[in-house]
Design a protein around this motif. Sequence first.
Motif, PDB file in Angstrom:
ATOM      1  N   LEU A 103       0.808  -1.222   0.000  1.00 38.24           N
ATOM      2  CA  LEU A 103       0.000   0.000   0.000  1.00 38.24           C
ATOM      3  C   LEU A 103       0.841   1.273   0.000  1.00 38.24           C
ATOM      4  O   LEU A 103       0.522   2.236  -0.693  1.00 38.24           O
ATOM      5  N   ALA A 104       1.912   1.267   0.795  1.00 32.73           N
ATOM      6  CA  ALA A 104       2.640   2.532   0.986  1.00 32.73           C
ATOM      7  C   ALA A 104       3.763   2.726  -0.014  1.00 32.73           C
ATOM      8  O   ALA A 104       4.285   3.820  -0.151  1.00 32.73           O
ATOM      9  N   SER A 105       4.128   1.659  -0.711  1.00 31.41           N
ATOM     10  CA  SER A 105       5.202   1.829  -1.691  1.00 31.41           C
ATOM     11  C   SER A 105       4.614   1.777  -3.091  1.00 31.41           C
ATOM     12  O   SER A 105       4.147   2.789  -3.615  1.00 31.41           O
ATOM     13  N   ILE A 106       4.532   0.604  -3.666  1.00 29.93           N
ATOM     14  CA  ILE A 106       4.109   0.499  -5.065  1.00 29.93           C
ATOM     15  C   ILE A 106       2.663   0.944  -5.270  1.00 29.93           C
ATOM     16  O   ILE A 106       2.291   1.445  -6.320  1.00 29.93           O
ATOM     17  N   GLY A 107       1.833   0.798  -4.226  1.00 35.22           N
ATOM     18  CA  GLY A 107       0.404   1.077  -4.387  1.00 35.22           C
ATOM     19  C   GLY A 107      -0.020   2.454  -3.918  1.00 35.22           C
ATOM     20  O   GLY A 107      -1.216   2.701  -3.712  1.00 35.22           O
ATOM     21  N   MET A 108       0.919   3.348  -3.760  1.00 38.58           N
ATOM     22  CA  MET A 108       0.596   4.669  -3.223  1.00 38.58           C
ATOM     23  C   MET A 108      -0.462   5.404  -4.054  1.00 38.58           C
ATOM     24  O   MET A 108      -1.418   5.966  -3.516  1.00 38.58           O
ATOM     25  N   ALA A 109      -0.296   5.430  -5.348  1.00 34.27           N
ATOM     26  CA  ALA A 109      -1.237   6.190  -6.181  1.00 34.27           C
ATOM     27  C   ALA A 109      -2.637   5.598  -6.065  1.00 34.27           C
ATOM     28  O   ALA A 109      -3.627   6.335  -6.012  1.00 34.27           O
ATOM     29  N   GLU A 110      -2.721   4.287  -6.024  1.00 36.49           N
ATOM     30  CA  GLU A 110      -4.036   3.656  -6.026  1.00 36.49           C
ATOM     31  C   GLU A 110      -4.785   3.927  -4.721  1.00 36.49           C
ATOM     32  O   GLU A 110      -5.990   4.182  -4.733  1.00 36.49           O
ATOM     33  N   VAL A 111      -4.099   3.880  -3.597  1.00 33.49           N
ATOM     34  CA  VAL A 111      -4.826   4.113  -2.343  1.00 33.49           C
ATOM     35  C   VAL A 111      -5.229   5.580  -2.241  1.00 33.49           C
ATOM     36  O   VAL A 111      -6.343   5.909  -1.802  1.00 33.49           O
ATOM     37  N   ILE A 112      -4.340   6.473  -2.655  1.00 30.02           N
ATOM     38  CA  ILE A 112      -4.676   7.894  -2.576  1.00 30.02           C
ATOM     39  C   ILE A 112      -5.869   8.207  -3.471  1.00 30.02           C
ATOM     40  O   ILE A 112      -6.781   8.938  -3.082  1.00 30.02           O
ATOM     41  N   HIS A 113      -5.885   7.644  -4.644  1.00 33.46           N
ATOM     42  CA  HIS A 113      -6.980   7.985  -5.547  1.00 33.46           C
ATOM     43  C   HIS A 113      -8.284   7.283  -5.188  1.00 33.46           C
ATOM     44  O   HIS A 113      -9.361   7.807  -5.486  1.00 33.46           O
ATOM     45  N   ALA A 114      -8.201   6.160  -4.531  1.00 35.58           N
ATOM     46  CA  ALA A 114      -9.436   5.558  -4.025  1.00 35.58           C
ATOM     47  C   ALA A 114     -10.015   6.488  -2.949  1.00 35.58           C
ATOM     48  O   ALA A 114     -11.217   6.740  -2.903  1.00 35.58           O
ATOM     49  N   ALA A 115      -9.138   7.020  -2.112  1.00 34.89           N
ATOM     50  CA  ALA A 115      -9.578   7.984  -1.098  1.00 34.89           C
ATOM     51  C   ALA A 115     -10.079   9.262  -1.765  1.00 34.89           C
ATOM     52  O   ALA A 115     -11.111   9.821  -1.379  1.00 34.89           O
ATOM     53  N   HIS A 116      -9.353   9.692  -2.766  1.00 35.44           N
ATOM     54  CA  HIS A 116      -9.701  10.917  -3.489  1.00 35.44           C
ATOM     55  C   HIS A 116     -11.117  10.828  -4.070  1.00 35.44           C
ATOM     56  O   HIS A 116     -11.925  11.746  -3.930  1.00 35.44           O
ATOM     57  N   VAL A 151      -1.748   7.172   7.578  1.00 34.46           N
ATOM     58  CA  VAL A 151      -3.051   7.767   7.921  1.00 34.46           C
ATOM     59  C   VAL A 151      -2.961   9.277   8.072  1.00 34.46           C
ATOM     60  O   VAL A 151      -3.880  10.002   7.700  1.00 34.46           O
ATOM     61  N   GLU A 152      -1.841   9.758   8.583  1.00 33.33           N
ATOM     62  CA  GLU A 152      -1.659  11.209   8.689  1.00 33.33           C
ATOM     63  C   GLU A 152      -1.758  11.837   7.293  1.00 33.33           C
ATOM     64  O   GLU A 152      -2.378  12.885   7.104  1.00 33.33           O
ATOM     65  N   MET A 153      -1.138  11.197   6.342  1.00 35.91           N
ATOM     66  CA  MET A 153      -1.159  11.741   4.988  1.00 35.91           C
ATOM     67  C   MET A 153      -2.552  11.662   4.375  1.00 35.91           C
ATOM     68  O   MET A 153      -3.063  12.642   3.815  1.00 35.91           O
ATOM     69  N   LEU A 154      -3.170  10.513   4.521  1.00 38.18           N
ATOM     70  CA  LEU A 154      -4.506  10.347   3.925  1.00 38.18           C
ATOM     71  C   LEU A 154      -5.527  11.286   4.556  1.00 38.18           C
ATOM     72  O   LEU A 154      -6.527  11.648   3.924  1.00 38.18           O
ATOM     73  N   ALA A 155      -5.282  11.666   5.796  1.00 38.73           N
ATOM     74  CA  ALA A 155      -6.235  12.539   6.483  1.00 38.73           C
ATOM     75  C   ALA A 155      -6.393  13.877   5.761  1.00 38.73           C
ATOM     76  O   ALA A 155      -7.399  14.565   5.916  1.00 38.73           O
ATOM     77  N   THR A 156      -5.392  14.240   4.947  1.00 40.82           N
ATOM     78  CA  THR A 156      -5.496  15.522   4.231  1.00 40.82           C
ATOM     79  C   THR A 156      -6.356  15.415   2.978  1.00 40.82           C
ATOM     80  O   THR A 156      -6.621  16.418   2.323  1.00 40.82           O
ATOM     81  N   ILE A 157      -6.779  14.207   2.652  1.00 37.20           N
ATOM     82  CA  ILE A 157      -7.551  14.031   1.418  1.00 37.20           C
ATOM     83  C   ILE A 157      -9.044  14.199   1.716  1.00 37.20           C
ATOM     84  O   ILE A 157      -9.595  13.483   2.554  1.00 37.20           O
ATOM     85  N   PRO A 158      -9.666  15.139   1.029  1.00 34.88           N
ATOM     86  CA  PRO A 158     -11.071  15.430   1.353  1.00 34.88           C
ATOM     87  C   PRO A 158     -11.966  14.188   1.296  1.00 34.88           C
ATOM     88  O   PRO A 158     -12.875  14.043   2.119  1.00 34.88           O
ATOM     89  N   ALA A 192     -11.473  11.122   2.079  1.00 35.64           N
ATOM     90  CA  ALA A 192     -11.325  10.088   3.113  1.00 35.64           C
ATOM     91  C   ALA A 192     -12.310  10.333   4.243  1.00 35.64           C
ATOM     92  O   ALA A 192     -12.354  11.413   4.816  1.00 35.64           O
ATOM     93  N   THR A 193     -13.125   9.334   4.574  1.00 39.00           N
ATOM     94  CA  THR A 193     -14.169   9.511   5.584  1.00 39.00           C
ATOM     95  C   THR A 193     -13.726   9.061   6.977  1.00 39.00           C
ATOM     96  O   THR A 193     -13.889   9.791   7.949  1.00 39.00           O
ATOM     97  N   TYR A 194     -13.175   7.875   7.055  1.00 39.06           N
ATOM     98  CA  TYR A 194     -12.803   7.358   8.375  1.00 39.06           C
ATOM     99  C   TYR A 194     -11.424   6.723   8.323  1.00 39.06           C
ATOM    100  O   TYR A 194     -11.171   5.808   7.538  1.00 39.06           O
ATOM    101  N   LEU A 195     -10.545   7.215   9.184  1.00 35.20           N
ATOM    102  CA  LEU A 195      -9.167   6.726   9.237  1.00 35.20           C
ATOM    103  C   LEU A 195      -8.762   6.529  10.686  1.00 35.20           C
ATOM    104  O   LEU A 195      -8.901   7.444  11.503  1.00 35.20           O
ATOM    105  N   GLU A 196      -8.268   5.348  11.002  1.00 37.39           N
ATOM    106  CA  GLU A 196      -7.816   5.116  12.370  1.00 37.39           C
ATOM    107  C   GLU A 196      -6.588   4.224  12.354  1.00 37.39           C
ATOM    108  O   GLU A 196      -6.449   3.355  11.491  1.00 37.39           O
ATOM    109  N   ARG A 197      -5.680   4.471  13.309  1.00 39.46           N
ATOM    110  CA  ARG A 197      -4.534   3.578  13.467  1.00 39.46           C
ATOM    111  C   ARG A 197      -4.684   2.825  14.782  1.00 39.46           C
ATOM    112  O   ARG A 197      -4.941   3.446  15.814  1.00 39.46           O
TER     113      ARG A 197
END
Lengths: 255, 255, 181, 181, 356, 356, 73, 73
Positions: free
Chosen positions: A99-112, A162-169, A171-176
């Motif tokens: 998720l955090a390396s090769i899949g970065m774009a995909e997780v961010i854009h799913a959140a986006h 999660v800190e990074m994803l929290a900046t994406i409008p 993203a609804t629910y994020l917890e660690r």
Amino acid sequence: MSTKVVYEPTKGLTDSPLSYCPGCTHGIIHKLVGEVLEEQNLIGESIGVASVGCSVMSYEFFNCDMQQAPHGRAPAVATGIKRVKPNHTVFTYQGDGDLASIGMAEVIHAAHRSENITIIFVNNAIYGMTGGQMAPTTLIGQKTTTSPRGRSLDQGMPLRIVEMLATIPGATYLERVSVHDPKHIIKAKKAIHKAFEVQTNKQGFSLIEFISTCPIGWGMTPNDSLEWAKNTMIPYYPLGVYKDTREEREPWIKE
Amino acid sequence: MSTKVVYEPTKGLTDSPLSYCPGCTHGIIHKLVGEVLEEQNLIGESIGVASVGCSVMSYEFFNCDMQQAPHGRAPAVATGIKRVKPNHTVFTYQGDGDLASIGMAEVIHAAHRSENITIIFVNNAIYGMTGGQMAPTTLIGQKTTTSPRGRSLDQGMPLRIVEMLATIPGATYLERVSVHDPKHIIKAKKAIHKAFEVQTNKQGFSLIEFISTCPIGWGMTPNDSLEWAKNTMIPYYPLGVYKDTREEREPWIKE
Amino acid sequence: MDQRIIVAGFGGQGVMLLGQVLSYTATALDLHTVWIPSYGPETRGGTANCSVIISDTPIHSPLVEYPNILLALNEPSLRKFENKVTPGGVIITNSSLIKDHVFRDDVTVIEIPANDMALGLENLKTVNMIMLGAFMTQSTFLSEEAIHKTLEKTFSGAKAALLPLNQQALAMGYEHARSHA
Amino acid sequence: MDQRIIVAGFGGQGVMLLGQVLSYTATALDLHTVWIPSYGPETRGGTANCSVIISDTPIHSPLVEYPNILLALNEPSLRKFENKVTPGGVIITNSSLIKDHVFRDDVTVIEIPANDMALGLENLKTVNMIMLGAFMTQSTFLSEEAIHKTLEKTFSGAKAALLPLNQQALAMGYEHARSHA
Amino acid sequence: MAKVLMKGNEAMALAAIKGGCDAFFGYPITPQNELPEYLSYHMQEHGKIFVQAESEVAAINMVYGAAGAGARVLTSSSSPGIALKQEGISYMAGSELPAVIINVMRGGPGLGSIQPSQADYNQVTRGGGNGDYHLLAYAPESIQEAVDIIKDAFRVADKYRNPVMVAIDGLIGQMMEPVDLDKPIDLDLQSKPWAADGHGAKRGKNNKILSLFLDTKDLETHNLKLKVKYDQMVSEEQRYELVQTDDAELVIVAYGSMARIARSAIAMARQKGYRVGMLRPITLWPYPVQGFEALASNVTHLLTAEMSLGQMHQDVLIANEGQRQTHWFGRTGGVVPSADELFDVIENIILKGGVA
Amino acid sequence: MAKVLMKGNEAMALAAIKGGCDAFFGYPITPQNELPEYLSYHMQEHGKIFVQAESEVAAINMVYGAAGAGARVLTSSSSPGIALKQEGISYMAGSELPAVIINVMRGGPGLGSIQPSQADYNQVTRGGGNGDYHLLAYAPESIQEAVDIIKDAFRVADKYRNPVMVAIDGLIGQMMEPVDLDKPIDLDLQSKPWAADGHGAKRGKNNKILSLFLDTKDLETHNLKLKVKYDQMVSEEQRYELVQTDDAELVIVAYGSMARIARSAIAMARQKGYRVGMLRPITLWPYPVQGFEALASNVTHLLTAEMSLGQMHQDVLIANEGQRQTHWFGRTGGVVPSADELFDVIENIILKGGVA
Amino acid sequence: MAKGRIIINEERCKGCALCIPVCPVHILQLDKSKTNLKGYTPLMVTEDKCIACTFCAMMCPDSVITVEKFVST
Amino acid sequence: MAKGRIIINEERCKGCALCIPVCPVHILQLDKSKTNLKGYTPLMVTEDKCIACTFCAMMCPDSVITVEKFVST
Ligand SMILES: Cc1ncc(C[n+]2csc(CCOP(=O)(O)OP(=O)(O)O)c2C)c(N)n1
Ligand SMILES: Cc1ncc(C[n+]2csc(CCOP(=O)(O)OP(=O)(O)O)c2C)c(N)n1
Ligand code: SF4
Ligand code: SF4
Ligand code: SF4
Ligand code: SF4
Ligand code: SF4
Ligand code: SF4
Ligand SMILES: [Mg+2]
Ligand SMILES: [Mg+2]
């Protein structure tokens, strides 16, 4: 006097023995997801997406329809599934390399896009599957097979997802959360419950990050690994809810 | 009475006429980068990376060695260059489709590793080159060729890049600027100066986001486009410095 | 014989639409036709052109290398394509933008001051319709009526208000070409 | 004749190292050799094995399908490879973990209670060296001395402290195999 | 120097260092991990660059960047990872950049398995990137041969300004063999006046690395220029080995691990008196058609043997031009066939076909 | 119904809707943009899904997901974008998932140009993903043929549970021709009991979509199962057209736009009395070898004509088996040759070779 | 009186008009009477009142404008 | 007295020992005297003092443990 079962293996997992190394907390996380599937009556109604990593075989373990995604692309695969099956619960199960390396774009854009899916993100600060290479989440000083002298600043400061994803409008629910002791396990399960509820309510993107161990990759006993997770990882990756816009958000309806 | 030249075309750009549409602010941003190259004596000493987008031909325009990168991958290309040429200034010039969509993983990981490079990020809220499709930065309600009814929430809330990158420990200097009037142009140039200085001081990753226009893609006159940038884009993408850890940071030395 | 047409001019002169009107009309008449744009970034600010073939037999190669009709809306376009026109062919030029050009003597040349006429209509966007009007004097397959029908379809709905103006431009182009032939 | 060896056991029993010691020694003696691990996730918690060929002529196919020596460190490994051993070959088993097994009668069997002996040395990690000692009684190409040299190299630097223990294990395995042959 | 016992992946890593590799960019994938792991430790000792990229896509683009700046660059991966690099590889060929790409092939399609395979033959020889381009592709059969090829590969890549791929199956990556790493080579470190290395001022002109040619004429001219190089490779770089073909009636065509198995099978066949030999392609592109031409007329049968389902057989058919009778044998999915199995196939052809 | 004049890209988009397409996932790239643009407007009207993905990699993985869930899925792209999809395509083939992939080819390698090209022939027919797999690949020559093929492509993909690629050069995507979109077709919408669609409870068992087979035996079995499908395609799906070959001595082999140019050149040649015909592959994979077999013995010369540098010629050589004399003509880099040029080549062969 | 002047590279001008509204003395306008080789109507100066503020030049995306200040020698 | 008991699925146990330290009554230990089919030394209970807290079961990654509470009927 009779007996009452107060804890038993969840039906949210199949009977197949897990393929993880002894004491690897991937297994605990699997159980929690399985229990939530069971408790929310999602067994046989949901679709899971296995990623590439030690959990690649999770399609054998979760008791529901499963699809195995190319490395890092599980959020895109889940997007495809969810868009054509909007009324089924869709979740991915991904490691930190995935998720955090090769899949970065995909997780961010799913959140986006605020895809109405849930991501189970297992951060063990290493690439377990391939033999313990450095991950973007590997801590400074941590020795891995590709940071043999310990990760240096030169190889980057570890990413906090999660800190990074929290900046994406979107993203609804994020917890660690963590699973290093029973107390935290109970909390972690509650987090999964919440994330799946967000999805059922069509409120968009949810992701739970798990601090997890890799006794093999870290070269420690399973119990020492829990200690290291607690004492070394959590201080850099603080637990807690990083985003919760459930209240503000009209149900997202993507059909 | 004699005359003194107080403004002339910068030598930081070549003589080739720019390939942009009339009134496109890509041209202004080019000039600013060219002027900074000139003022910091980097002409003929630096290496630029052109990306894929309307600015693909920027290898013809910047007066230095240039390499043209595959769509979205300019930060990786720049990483490769900088690692083997650590004493040369290396910058990328990327659009919002290039950087914020397909190239998301590459920019985040360049920041994550704190690659000692500078990114010129041109956000015009659209894919100019390919005919005006929706970008991750397209505003809600904005009509594009792939959001013909106006971008809906369903297609995601626009991404704010510098805000997101600010959460990455490796990012040293991040600023969002605009070029819609001379005052802002002056500020924007200062930002580029700072970013290049960060690099010269080996302090790691810097990125300047430019609010830019696309008269063709937006279907407006060039001057109306400036107004729209000012009145509609900037409120969603507030200008300012989003990260500045220059003081805290020991020089990064990557050789 | 096929009509093999090239329409060329600056981007923004409505070159593509002009060619499309021809192909739409041919389609309505159940003729064979193909329209090909030149596309790509070089069209940005530079020259734009499209080619059209109209035929009563199936069209094989869709390319027009040697047009028998060239509509040149500006000077660079004329320069680019003039020598490709087949002997006996027709060149229609926008003489407002193309002055003092030495033409070949083996082709028919129709000069029409389209920009000036369009300015007369107070709308530079009618240049292409004026040129289309001129083309109509040379059309083998497309009837006036059929072209009018296509125009009615093209300028319908939200664009309906533009129909009379464009019709007027068409008529003016036709008249000018006919009377100066 | 080539020695074609399979070493098999649980992950963690030092199976890979055992095989490598053989190949390192062969290399030092300028023999031809190839070592192949079974690799992949199935090794996780399950069985692990490697194969080694030692030869005085160039080795073509590097695969050992039919070993002439099998070192089986646990029961599943024995089951998996027993029937592949060529007639006249040797099977060395860790009899601590492999009980009451009916063996083929066309091969030489050497049983050695490696786990028990290792517990005697208070270090289960010496199981592989005990097995290696047993192998030494069957070695055609590798001299005792050469294997000792390899061990000295293997346990040097930070691992030097482990050398005596492993040497002891080796000697014990050798002795046991020789005396029980 | 004495030979040392090394794992294929590590030996290749060391060979790259000896071949003058300045920088490595890669992403973990089994079964090639020992290669980057080795370099993550040792490149630093040599003052060289090791970067673990965020993905294969990023890795190949770092390679593209560093190669454009004039460095000798290496990346390695395995089958699905190579798939992700195709766009970048096409860019490198289009921009005429040298680099060495090691592909330690595993079973496919998709995630497949991590066991040795040759099912990437098409991927190696026909790319999957867009456009008219080729890679020079080697397929060594042993660690020694892999090492020798890799040591020289940077020079060859520089010579042609084209990426070079070294394709081995996972078996060669994972196994250990004694290997001599010290055979002298000609590094041929020539300057690269074309590189975009930031020396525009010194040079007096800007260098540009690109593959975009908006004008079709320019692009075709560029393509034809590339073709001249490819044609040169076809005439000068074909490499193959003929094994006991002089008297052979049946010639096996096999490469990599399969060739070694074929050697064993040939030995078995020869013992039975069957006249069998082998044509072993060492380059997969250019395909060693010259080897087929070199075969004497006593060779009446060709047997393609591959760890894939007929991919190389197509090149055998092209090279054969309908001349000799052709046969095919293959296993796939990570299965490495035994010499016995191949021998049976040989014997079958010989007994049926009346050969020998 | 009357024909309508439509741009190739838009007509193909509409054809997909008529072919039962449930969902489109894609990423912008010239020269195919009108296709997703059309769908971004019209899919919604049909209650269908349109998603602009963040990249080609994401797009193909969305396709993979939606196809796994049982939907009829489309993606489209152009050359470098297809390169990025190779891993996902290999996964789809490995997981046996149907989908339709449209490739509107442009010049390469690398960024190349946006002009029409056939230089992705290898990319289309040999993939670039890893492993032993194939796509069924069509190469229509007109908008009408493209439309007819795409309308039926979802059914074919479902039948074989395999991705289908439709490869056209940019010319067909960009041009407008009158087209009949209403020819009736058999949608053949069968249920997909294998889909991982979240109906495990109803079904009484979980479905799994995957391409991982850790055991080599399992993977080989899987590969051989796939091969049975590929063999079936080879025997049942070859499509080609023979144009004036009955009396021909020289047969041009050409597809797509090149075939149309060949038609014009043939007309010119026939006028001069040269007996020239054409074999037009409609499927590029399986390659229509049957078409070559169907040629009468009067055909003594084959001329491959392609908008690439010899890529298809290799398949002609394989199909030809050394039987007839072969010739090659090609342009590349986005250059579309003229009929005159091709005619000259024909005449040259005929005059030199003593044909006719 | 003018404090400076601008020099317009007409052939580079794209007639975008970005320079026009920023001129504090309102002396800029497109010259509709001509088109350059690229087909654009280029910029022209309507009055001799330039104060050499450089705003127009700064705004120009195409480096069309050079600004000179008059200096007393 | 024990308030409950645990049932150990020995063949699934991987001997990882994660369950051991969380047991509040310290009654868990690996049984070094045996190995299961996978080669692991499985968990065993040393004393009959289980309070059915379920901690051990929660910690167990491999769903080895079932916990039963004694209830008075
Ligand atoms: C395209 C591609 N690249 C690389 C790999 C190899 N690979 C498999 S798992 C993995 C890393 C897994 O690490 P992580 O996601 O952290 O999971 P973990 O094993 O730690 O749970 C990699 C790089 C692959 N299978 N495919
Ligand atoms: C791999 C790949 N995918 C897609 C494209 C097509 N493409 C060219 S430019 C572009 C978008 C550019 O948009 P942006 O980055 O915002 O730049 P702008 O043109 O707006 O300045 C796309 C998608 C490509 N060339 N390569
Ligand atoms: S390698 Fe690490 S993450 Fe993977 S199963 Fe083993 S302990 Fe767990
Ligand atoms: S399309 Fe838009 S961004 Fe591109 S050059 Fe034209 S105005 Fe600028
Ligand atoms: S320099 Fe200032 S005053 Fe002079 S023309 Fe330009 S904007 Fe106007
Ligand atoms: S801004 Fe530049 S290009 Fe635009 S009108 Fe003014 S001078 Fe011309
Ligand atoms: S349930 Fe509680 S008391 Fe009983 S064994 Fe487990 S941890 Fe100990
Ligand atoms: S946690 Fe589970 S697997 Fe580990 S020792 Fe306890 S019972 Fe066994
Ligand atoms: Mg991990
Ligand atoms: Mg943009």
